[in-house]
Design a protein around this motif. Sequence first.
Motif, PDB file in Angstrom:
ATOM      1  N   ALA A   1      -0.532  -5.006   2.081  1.00 38.23           N
ATOM      2  CA  ALA A   1       0.784  -5.139   1.463  1.00 38.23           C
ATOM      3  C   ALA A   1       1.765  -4.152   2.090  1.00 38.23           C
ATOM      4  CB  ALA A   1       0.688  -4.900  -0.041  1.00 38.23           C
ATOM      5  N   ALA A   2       1.305  -2.937   2.357  1.00 38.55           N
ATOM      6  CA  ALA A   2       2.177  -1.937   2.986  1.00 38.55           C
ATOM      7  C   ALA A   2       2.554  -2.360   4.399  1.00 38.55           C
ATOM      8  CB  ALA A   2       1.488  -0.574   2.998  1.00 38.55           C
ATOM      9  N   ALA A   3       1.584  -2.926   5.138  1.00 42.40           N
ATOM     10  CA  ALA A   3       1.872  -3.384   6.503  1.00 42.40           C
ATOM     11  C   ALA A   3       2.863  -4.550   6.483  1.00 42.40           C
ATOM     12  CB  ALA A   3       0.577  -3.806   7.191  1.00 42.40           C
ATOM     13  N   ALA A   4       2.720  -5.458   5.536  1.00 40.05           N
ATOM     14  CA  ALA A   4       3.644  -6.586   5.423  1.00 40.05           C
ATOM     15  C   ALA A   4       5.041  -6.103   5.057  1.00 40.05           C
ATOM     16  CB  ALA A   4       3.135  -7.572   4.379  1.00 40.05           C
ATOM     17  N   GLU A   5       5.118  -5.100   4.192  1.00 36.13           N
ATOM     18  CA  GLU A   5       6.414  -4.550   3.804  1.00 36.13           C
ATOM     19  C   GLU A   5       7.090  -3.855   4.985  1.00 36.13           C
ATOM     20  OE1 GLU A   5       8.288  -1.383   0.577  1.00 36.13           O
ATOM     21  OE2 GLU A   5       6.232  -2.075   0.341  1.00 36.13           O
ATOM     22  N   MET A   6       6.319  -3.135   5.779  1.00 38.06           N
ATOM     23  CA  MET A   6       6.879  -2.470   6.962  1.00 38.06           C
ATOM     24  C   MET A   6       7.392  -3.500   7.957  1.00 38.06           C
ATOM     25  SD  MET A   6       6.976   0.762   6.690  1.00 38.06           S
ATOM     26  CE  MET A   6       7.198   1.249   8.377  1.00 38.06           C
ATOM     27  N   ALA A   7       6.647  -4.594   8.142  1.00 43.44           N
ATOM     28  CA  ALA A   7       7.079  -5.643   9.060  1.00 43.44           C
ATOM     29  C   ALA A   7       8.373  -6.274   8.577  1.00 43.44           C
ATOM     30  CB  ALA A   7       5.985  -6.699   9.202  1.00 43.44           C
ATOM     31  N   ALA A   8       8.489  -6.487   7.275  1.00 46.14           N
ATOM     32  CA  ALA A   8       9.713  -7.063   6.718  1.00 46.14           C
ATOM     33  C   ALA A   8      10.888  -6.116   6.906  1.00 46.14           C
ATOM     34  CB  ALA A   8       9.507  -7.385   5.237  1.00 46.14           C
ATOM     35  N   LEU A   9      10.655  -4.821   6.718  1.00 50.63           N
ATOM     36  CA  LEU A   9      11.723  -3.846   6.908  1.00 50.63           C
ATOM     37  C   LEU A   9      12.165  -3.784   8.368  1.00 50.63           C
ATOM     38  CD1 LEU A   9      10.589  -0.896   4.602  1.00 50.63           C
ATOM     39  CD2 LEU A   9      12.508  -2.456   4.266  1.00 50.63           C
ATOM     40  N   LYS A  10      11.213  -3.886   9.295  1.00 49.69           N
ATOM     41  CA  LYS A  10      11.561  -3.872  10.718  1.00 49.69           C
ATOM     42  C   LYS A  10      12.387  -5.097  11.082  1.00 49.69           C
ATOM     43  CE  LYS A  10       7.703  -1.111  12.455  1.00 49.69           C
ATOM     44  NZ  LYS A  10       6.489  -1.113  13.276  1.00 49.69           N
TER      45      LYS A  10
END
Length: 110
Positions: free
Chosen positions: A47-56
């Motif tokens: 979930a954290a990795a998906a959130e970081m990808a969305a922020l990028k």
Amino acid sequence: MKKLLTLVSLLGMFTFVACGPSAAEQEAKAKATADSIAAVELAAQEAAAAEMAALKEKAAADSIAAAEALAAATATITPEAPKSTKPTKPTKPATPATPTQTVKPGQGRG
């Protein structure tokens, strides 16, 4: 009667203790708990990795939009004529023409 009740209550306690989970059951329960903890941690990392990808992706889209807005704003501005970097020479003040006077001999200035 008292001895009989004591004996029955002791047998009942031993029966409950003997019906408890075995060592294999306790190990299985501990393994299941450890597996569920690992699954929760893995899900949190994903979930954290998906959130970081969305922020990028959002940051990239925002920077592209800002660049396009800047390009549109600079395209509408008319360029000014370049200013000269040389200092200008001061103009000489116009001197009024003085009439020439003839000075007679013996006539001084004063």
